[in-house]
Design a protein around this motif. Structure first.
Motif, mmCIF file in Angstrom:
data_model
loop_
_atom_site.group_PDB
_atom_site.id
_atom_site.type_symbol
_atom_site.label_atom_id
_atom_site.label_comp_id
_atom_site.label_asym_id
_atom_site.label_seq_id
_atom_site.Cartn_x
_atom_site.Cartn_y
_atom_site.Cartn_z
ATOM 1 N N ALA A 162 -21.933 -56.338 -55.745
ATOM 2 C CA ALA A 162 -22.563 -55.406 -54.801
ATOM 3 C C ALA A 162 -21.732 -55.276 -53.533
ATOM 4 O O ALA A 162 -21.572 -54.174 -52.980
ATOM 5 N N LEU A 163 -21.168 -56.391 -53.062
ATOM 6 C CA LEU A 163 -20.329 -56.350 -51.862
ATOM 7 C C LEU A 163 -19.057 -55.553 -52.121
ATOM 8 O O LEU A 163 -18.614 -54.783 -51.258
ATOM 9 N N THR A 164 -18.467 -55.703 -53.302
ATOM 10 C CA THR A 164 -17.262 -54.931 -53.634
ATOM 11 C C THR A 164 -17.542 -53.440 -53.534
ATOM 12 O O THR A 164 -16.774 -52.672 -52.921
ATOM 13 N N ARG A 165 -18.631 -53.004 -54.138
ATOM 14 C CA ARG A 165 -18.946 -51.571 -54.125
ATOM 15 C C ARG A 165 -19.266 -51.071 -52.716
ATOM 16 O O ARG A 165 -18.925 -49.944 -52.354
ATOM 17 N N LEU A 166 -19.901 -51.915 -51.907
ATOM 18 C CA LEU A 166 -20.164 -51.527 -50.524
ATOM 19 C C LEU A 166 -18.851 -51.360 -49.754
ATOM 20 O O LEU A 166 -18.658 -50.373 -49.029
ATOM 21 N N LEU A 167 -17.945 -52.320 -49.897
ATOM 22 C CA LEU A 167 -16.662 -52.228 -49.201
ATOM 23 C C LEU A 167 -15.869 -51.000 -49.651
ATOM 24 O O LEU A 167 -15.175 -50.360 -48.851
ATOM 25 N N GLU A 168 -15.968 -50.652 -50.911
ATOM 26 C CA GLU A 168 -15.228 -49.493 -51.422
ATOM 27 C C GLU A 168 -15.685 -48.194 -50.769
ATOM 28 O O GLU A 168 -14.874 -47.297 -50.527
ATOM 29 N N VAL A 169 -16.982 -48.063 -50.472
ATOM 30 C CA VAL A 169 -17.453 -46.805 -49.872
ATOM 31 C C VAL A 169 -17.310 -46.800 -48.361
ATOM 32 O O VAL A 169 -17.302 -45.726 -47.741
ATOM 33 N N ALA A 221 -16.270 -41.847 -44.813
ATOM 34 C CA ALA A 221 -17.483 -41.529 -44.053
ATOM 35 C C ALA A 221 -18.528 -40.839 -44.921
ATOM 36 O O ALA A 221 -19.725 -41.149 -44.834
ATOM 37 N N GLU A 222 -18.091 -39.902 -45.766
ATOM 38 C CA GLU A 222 -19.057 -39.190 -46.598
ATOM 39 C C GLU A 222 -19.678 -40.116 -47.631
ATOM 40 O O GLU A 222 -20.893 -40.108 -47.851
ATOM 41 N N ALA A 223 -18.851 -40.918 -48.289
ATOM 42 C CA ALA A 223 -19.375 -41.855 -49.283
ATOM 43 C C ALA A 223 -20.332 -42.853 -48.633
ATOM 44 O O ALA A 223 -21.353 -43.227 -49.222
ATOM 45 N N SER A 224 -20.006 -43.289 -47.421
ATOM 46 C CA SER A 224 -20.896 -44.203 -46.711
ATOM 47 C C SER A 224 -22.245 -43.552 -46.454
ATOM 48 O O SER A 224 -23.300 -44.174 -46.632
ATOM 49 N N ARG A 225 -22.197 -42.297 -46.042
ATOM 50 C CA ARG A 225 -23.431 -41.581 -45.714
ATOM 51 C C ARG A 225 -24.294 -41.355 -46.965
ATOM 52 O O ARG A 225 -25.521 -41.499 -46.932
ATOM 53 N N VAL A 226 -23.648 -41.011 -48.077
ATOM 54 C CA VAL A 226 -24.382 -40.658 -49.290
ATOM 55 C C VAL A 226 -24.796 -41.894 -50.091
ATOM 56 O O VAL A 226 -25.944 -42.008 -50.548
ATOM 57 N N LEU A 227 -23.874 -42.829 -50.264
ATOM 58 C CA LEU A 227 -24.115 -43.969 -51.144
ATOM 59 C C LEU A 227 -24.482 -45.248 -50.399
ATOM 60 O O LEU A 227 -25.075 -46.163 -50.975
ATOM 61 N N PRO A 279 -26.702 -46.275 -47.977
ATOM 62 C CA PRO A 279 -28.062 -46.820 -47.856
ATOM 63 C C PRO A 279 -28.555 -47.518 -49.118
ATOM 64 O O PRO A 279 -29.178 -48.575 -49.049
ATOM 65 N N GLN A 280 -28.261 -46.945 -50.281
ATOM 66 C CA GLN A 280 -28.701 -47.580 -51.520
ATOM 67 C C GLN A 280 -27.943 -48.877 -51.780
ATOM 68 O O GLN A 280 -28.505 -49.851 -52.296
ATOM 69 N N LEU A 281 -26.662 -48.916 -51.404
ATOM 70 C CA LEU A 281 -25.881 -50.138 -51.591
ATOM 71 C C LEU A 281 -26.380 -51.245 -50.662
ATOM 72 O O LEU A 281 -26.404 -52.417 -51.046
ATOM 73 N N LEU A 282 -26.784 -50.872 -49.442
ATOM 74 C CA LEU A 282 -27.358 -51.875 -48.541
ATOM 75 C C LEU A 282 -28.673 -52.405 -49.098
ATOM 76 O O LEU A 282 -28.978 -53.597 -48.986
ATOM 77 N N ARG A 283 -29.451 -51.514 -49.685
ATOM 78 C CA ARG A 283 -30.707 -51.938 -50.301
ATOM 79 C C ARG A 283 -30.429 -52.927 -51.431
ATOM 80 O O ARG A 283 -31.110 -53.951 -51.554
ATOM 81 N N GLU A 284 -29.434 -52.632 -52.251
ATOM 82 C CA GLU A 284 -29.092 -53.558 -53.334
ATOM 83 C C GLU A 284 -28.603 -54.890 -52.776
ATOM 84 O O GLU A 284 -28.952 -55.954 -53.304
ATOM 85 N N LEU A 285 -27.813 -54.843 -51.697
ATOM 86 C CA LEU A 285 -27.326 -56.086 -51.092
ATOM 87 C C LEU A 285 -28.497 -56.944 -50.626
ATOM 88 O O LEU A 285 -28.522 -58.161 -50.843
ATOM 89 N N HIS A 286 -29.485 -56.317 -49.989
ATOM 90 C CA HIS A 286 -30.679 -57.054 -49.584
ATOM 91 C C HIS A 286 -31.352 -57.696 -50.814
ATOM 92 O O HIS A 286 -31.751 -58.868 -50.773
ATOM 93 N N TYR A 287 -31.477 -56.936 -51.872
ATOM 94 C CA TYR A 287 -32.131 -57.450 -53.077
ATOM 95 C C TYR A 287 -31.373 -58.642 -53.652
ATOM 96 O O TYR A 287 -31.983 -59.660 -54.034
ATOM 97 N N ARG A 288 -30.060 -58.532 -53.733
ATOM 98 C CA ARG A 288 -29.265 -59.622 -54.303
ATOM 99 C C ARG A 288 -29.391 -60.887 -53.466
ATOM 100 O O ARG A 288 -29.416 -62.010 -54.000
ATOM 101 N N VAL A 289 -29.452 -60.729 -52.137
ATOM 102 C CA VAL A 289 -29.640 -61.901 -51.275
ATOM 103 C C VAL A 289 -31.023 -62.500 -51.495
ATOM 104 O O VAL A 289 -31.183 -63.722 -51.593
ATOM 105 N N LEU A 290 -32.049 -61.639 -51.595
ATOM 106 C CA LEU A 290 -33.412 -62.125 -51.807
ATOM 107 C C LEU A 290 -33.550 -62.873 -53.129
ATOM 108 O O LEU A 290 -34.401 -63.762 -53.266
ATOM 109 N N GLN A 291 -32.727 -62.526 -54.123
ATOM 110 C CA GLN A 291 -32.780 -63.203 -55.417
ATOM 111 C C GLN A 291 -32.252 -64.629 -55.351
ATOM 112 O O GLN A 291 -32.618 -65.465 -56.174
#
Length: 308
Positions: free
Chosen positions: A153-160, A164-170, A172-184
């Motif tokens: 999940a961190l790799t994909r976040l760093l890639e976007v 700027a556009e990829a960060s804006r579009v993708l 928020p969902q990657l941050l949500r996944e990062l939160h989920y992976r930490v909670l697990q």
């Protein structure tokens, strides 16, 4: 270099990718806002000495180097392959260790408690602890190994984050996944308990919110304990276990950190900043400020801000 965590061989290529991506995203030392709200890049080119920090709830992930946090006689060191999770506002000392030509590279993600609460509601409940077992989330600051799912999940976040556009579009969902992976994982149990307002972590968090909402307000340990539904002795013990500080010591440190922040960010003078956080004596404020930060308030702008 100080100790490195024991990592599986399968994770090494992913950690190498993290290092390369962060190196491209963070070309200069200092703090740098990422093109995604709540995400900050950090880089240090040299070792730093321990300095006091007030760390907001966050997830810190290293691409290179070593960070150490000092709290109540305990040292928490973390390196690539590990994560630091700060579940509630914490105050501690922190330093950085680097090797020549290999700067510390890190990413800090602000924890969104609304996302945490939503995710926690959808996850299976945590199993109850056996009677007498110590809580795995008794403290608001924890270090845990990164597993393959979180590393991916961190790799994909760093890639976007490089676009700027990829960060804006993708993003928020990657941050949500990062939160989920930490909670697990093991570092997420405290956040899940906090989201459910369970245990000592939830009670201490509510007390901290009172302190920060109006730092100039006079608060007593008895009043805080009563609001938490605990005896004074139980509240004092729980608060110190979670934060590393006694309640009134934590309040004093909060006032000093907030005053310094207002001086730096809003160009306030020392007297005005001291008044806003509840100090009636400028000389007392100056003494306590110098004791914590090593320099008087008049020199606040020359003090570097240290990340966790």
């Amino acid at each position: 270099m100080a100790r490195q965590p024991a990592l599986s061989a399968s994770l090494q290529p992913t950690l190498g990718a993290h290092r390369r991506l962060m190196a491209g995203l963070i070309p200069e030392a200092g703090f740098h806002a990422a093109p995604l709200d709540g995400v900050t890049f950090m880089r240090a080119d040299a070792n730093t000495t321990p300095a006091p920090v007030l760390q907001e709830p966050s997830i810190v992930l290293l691409g290179q180097g070593l960070k150490r946090s000092y709290l109540d006689g305990e040292v928490l060191a973390y390196a690539p392959g590990e994560i630091l999770v700060v579940a509630l506002p914490m105050q501690f000392d922190c330093d950085t260790v680097v090797q020549p030509g290999q700067p510390m590279l890190a990413l800090s993600v602000r924890i969104d408690m609304a996302v945490v609460a939503e995710l926690a509601c959808q996850m299976d409940p945590l199993p109850p602890l056996p009677p007498g077992a110590p809580s795995a989330h008794a403290r608001g600051l924890s270090v845990a190994p990164m597993d393959a799912a979180l590393a991916d999940a961190l790799t994909r976040l760093l890639e976007v984050l490089g676009d700027a556009e990829a960060s804006r579009v993708l993003g928020p969902q990657l941050l949500r996944e990062l939160h989920y992976r930490v909670l697990q994982g093991p570092a997420g149990t405290g956040l899940r308990a906090l989201a459910a307002s369970q245990g000592r972590l939830g009670r201490v968090f509510r007390s901290i919110e009172q302190m920060r909402a109006d730092p100039a307000r006079e608060l007593s340990v008895a009043a805080l304990a009563r609001d938490a539904g605990m005896s004074v002795s139980a509240f004092h013990e729980a608060f110190k276990r979670v934060t590393g500080h006694a309640p009134l010591q934590y309040l004093k440190l909060t006032r000093l950190h907030l005053a310094r922040s207002w001086m730096l960010d809003h160009d306030l003078g020392a007297a005005e900043a001291a008044y806003r956080v509840g100090y009636g004596s400028a000389s007392q404020f100056s003494r306590e400020f110098k004791r914590l930060f090593g320099l008087p308030p008049s020199a606040a702008r020359s003090q570097p801000v240290v990340p966790a």
